[in-house]
Design a protein around this motif. Sequence first.
Motif, PDB file in Angstrom:
ATOM      1  N   GLU A 112       0.805  -1.221   0.000  1.00 18.68           N
ATOM      2  CA  GLU A 112       0.000   0.000   0.000  1.00 18.68           C
ATOM      3  C   GLU A 112       0.841   1.275   0.000  1.00 18.68           C
ATOM      4  O   GLU A 112       0.321   2.372   0.028  1.00 18.68           O
ATOM      5  CB  GLU A 112      -0.962   0.018   1.177  1.00 18.68           C
ATOM      6  CG  GLU A 112      -0.322  -0.067   2.541  1.00 18.68           C
ATOM      7  CD  GLU A 112      -0.021  -1.476   3.024  1.00 18.68           C
ATOM      8  OE1 GLU A 112       0.712  -1.591   4.018  1.00 18.68           O
ATOM      9  OE2 GLU A 112      -0.478  -2.448   2.427  1.00 18.68           O
ATOM     10  N   LEU A 113       2.170   1.156  -0.088  1.00 17.96           N
ATOM     11  CA  LEU A 113       3.051   2.319  -0.131  1.00 17.96           C
ATOM     12  C   LEU A 113       3.306   2.685  -1.590  1.00 17.96           C
ATOM     13  O   LEU A 113       3.695   1.855  -2.398  1.00 17.96           O
ATOM     14  CB  LEU A 113       4.378   1.978   0.554  1.00 17.96           C
ATOM     15  CG  LEU A 113       5.396   3.101   0.673  1.00 17.96           C
ATOM     16  CD1 LEU A 113       4.874   4.208   1.580  1.00 17.96           C
ATOM     17  CD2 LEU A 113       6.703   2.548   1.210  1.00 17.96           C
ATOM     18  N   ALA A 114       3.075   3.961  -1.930  1.00 21.98           N
ATOM     19  CA  ALA A 114       3.271   4.416  -3.307  1.00 21.98           C
ATOM     20  C   ALA A 114       4.041   5.738  -3.311  1.00 21.98           C
ATOM     21  O   ALA A 114       3.766   6.616  -2.497  1.00 21.98           O
ATOM     22  CB  ALA A 114       1.930   4.602  -4.004  1.00 21.98           C
ATOM     23  N   PHE A 115       4.980   5.877  -4.254  1.00 22.60           N
ATOM     24  CA  PHE A 115       5.679   7.139  -4.393  1.00 22.60           C
ATOM     25  C   PHE A 115       4.665   8.211  -4.770  1.00 22.60           C
ATOM     26  O   PHE A 115       3.805   7.992  -5.614  1.00 22.60           O
ATOM     27  CB  PHE A 115       6.765   7.037  -5.473  1.00 22.60           C
ATOM     28  CG  PHE A 115       7.538   8.312  -5.633  1.00 22.60           C
ATOM     29  CD1 PHE A 115       8.555   8.636  -4.752  1.00 22.60           C
ATOM     30  CD2 PHE A 115       7.233   9.204  -6.635  1.00 22.60           C
ATOM     31  CE1 PHE A 115       9.269   9.827  -4.876  1.00 22.60           C
ATOM     32  CE2 PHE A 115       7.937  10.395  -6.781  1.00 22.60           C
ATOM     33  CZ  PHE A 115       8.948  10.702  -5.898  1.00 22.60           C
ATOM     34  N   HIS A 116       4.764   9.403  -4.151  1.00 19.27           N
ATOM     35  CA  HIS A 116       3.813  10.479  -4.420  1.00 19.27           C
ATOM     36  C   HIS A 116       4.474  11.670  -5.112  1.00 19.27           C
ATOM     37  O   HIS A 116       4.010  12.122  -6.140  1.00 19.27           O
ATOM     38  CB  HIS A 116       3.127  10.914  -3.121  1.00 19.27           C
ATOM     39  CG  HIS A 116       1.947  11.794  -3.330  1.00 19.27           C
ATOM     40  ND1 HIS A 116       2.053  13.175  -3.343  1.00 19.27           N
ATOM     41  CD2 HIS A 116       0.653  11.501  -3.568  1.00 19.27           C
ATOM     42  CE1 HIS A 116       0.849  13.688  -3.561  1.00 19.27           C
ATOM     43  NE2 HIS A 116      -0.008  12.703  -3.702  1.00 19.27           N
ATOM     44  N   HIS A 117       5.539  12.205  -4.527  1.00 21.10           N
ATOM     45  CA  HIS A 117       6.233  13.343  -5.122  1.00 21.10           C
ATOM     46  C   HIS A 117       7.598  13.529  -4.472  1.00 21.10           C
ATOM     47  O   HIS A 117       7.885  12.922  -3.451  1.00 21.10           O
ATOM     48  CB  HIS A 117       5.416  14.641  -4.984  1.00 21.10           C
ATOM     49  CG  HIS A 117       5.311  15.150  -3.579  1.00 21.10           C
ATOM     50  ND1 HIS A 117       4.261  14.825  -2.745  1.00 21.10           N
ATOM     51  CD2 HIS A 117       6.121  15.961  -2.843  1.00 21.10           C
ATOM     52  CE1 HIS A 117       4.420  15.416  -1.575  1.00 21.10           C
ATOM     53  NE2 HIS A 117       5.545  16.116  -1.605  1.00 21.10           N
ATOM     54  N   LEU A 118       8.414  14.394  -5.076  1.00 23.19           N
ATOM     55  CA  LEU A 118       9.644  14.803  -4.414  1.00 23.19           C
ATOM     56  C   LEU A 118       9.503  16.267  -4.036  1.00 23.19           C
ATOM     57  O   LEU A 118       8.817  17.037  -4.713  1.00 23.19           O
ATOM     58  CB  LEU A 118      10.886  14.554  -5.275  1.00 23.19           C
ATOM     59  CG  LEU A 118      10.999  15.228  -6.622  1.00 23.19           C
ATOM     60  CD1 LEU A 118      11.694  16.578  -6.472  1.00 23.19           C
ATOM     61  CD2 LEU A 118      11.816  14.352  -7.542  1.00 23.19           C
ATOM     62  N   GLY A 119      10.099  16.625  -2.926  1.00 23.48           N
ATOM     63  CA  GLY A 119      10.045  17.994  -2.426  1.00 23.48           C
ATOM     64  C   GLY A 119      11.343  18.711  -2.723  1.00 23.48           C
ATOM     65  O   GLY A 119      12.413  18.228  -2.354  1.00 23.48           O
ATOM     66  N   LEU A 120      11.255  19.842  -3.401  1.00 17.58           N
ATOM     67  CA  LEU A 120      12.412  20.648  -3.768  1.00 17.58           C
ATOM     68  C   LEU A 120      12.387  21.928  -2.948  1.00 17.58           C
ATOM     69  O   LEU A 120      11.503  22.769  -3.116  1.00 17.58           O
ATOM     70  CB  LEU A 120      12.368  20.975  -5.263  1.00 17.58           C
ATOM     71  CG  LEU A 120      13.468  21.895  -5.780  1.00 17.58           C
ATOM     72  CD1 LEU A 120      14.825  21.183  -5.723  1.00 17.58           C
ATOM     73  CD2 LEU A 120      13.149  22.348  -7.199  1.00 17.58           C
ATOM     74  N   ALA A 121      13.356  22.089  -2.050  1.00 21.58           N
ATOM     75  CA  ALA A 121      13.463  23.311  -1.245  1.00 21.58           C
ATOM     76  C   ALA A 121      14.294  24.324  -2.016  1.00 21.58           C
ATOM     77  O   ALA A 121      15.376  24.004  -2.507  1.00 21.58           O
ATOM     78  CB  ALA A 121      14.120  23.004   0.099  1.00 21.58           C
ATOM     79  N   VAL A 122      13.771  25.538  -2.145  1.00 18.59           N
ATOM     80  CA  VAL A 122      14.458  26.604  -2.880  1.00 18.59           C
ATOM     81  C   VAL A 122      14.403  27.901  -2.081  1.00 18.59           C
ATOM     82  O   VAL A 122      13.494  28.115  -1.283  1.00 18.59           O
ATOM     83  CB  VAL A 122      13.826  26.831  -4.279  1.00 18.59           C
ATOM     84  CG1 VAL A 122      13.964  25.581  -5.144  1.00 18.59           C
ATOM     85  CG2 VAL A 122      12.373  27.249  -4.184  1.00 18.59           C
TER      86      VAL A 122
END
Length: 147
Positions: free
Chosen positions: A12-22
């Motif tokens: 039930e674990l799925a990749f959702h997004h990556l977070g880019l800090a700027v």
Amino acid sequence: MKVGRVVPAPAELAFHHLGLAVASPEAAFLYLASIGYTAGNSAFDPIQRVNLAMRHHPLMPDVEVIWPSDGPSPIDKLVQRTGSMIYHLCYACPNAELVLESLAASGVEIVPVGSPAPAVLFGGQKVSFHHIAGFGLIEMLETGAQV
């Protein structure tokens, strides 16, 4: 280095997004648009005191662009040093606690970072952040339903 028993990732674990800090989003928005990303939801997160904007692509992972607001935020030191960096990977799951227990059972060292909170960018769904030893920061987006 401690290597634990290998346990298959929970289904039930799925990749959702990556977070880019700027430090500032304009250059990131320009780059992402130039490779085919389109704008999604955006919001101010009063809990973390950051601005957030999703970018979507039909073939590539979603990107959450995160930049500081007026007050202190968790990304201030990161963006002061680097200007921008991949900050976290986000996974969606129906029950974050069960997934984290499964990961811990496989020998993964997990340190919670703060308490679970409603995510303004994701309709109030609960998110939590965790530091994974030897890997980095992950975000768990709890959907309450199969992913």
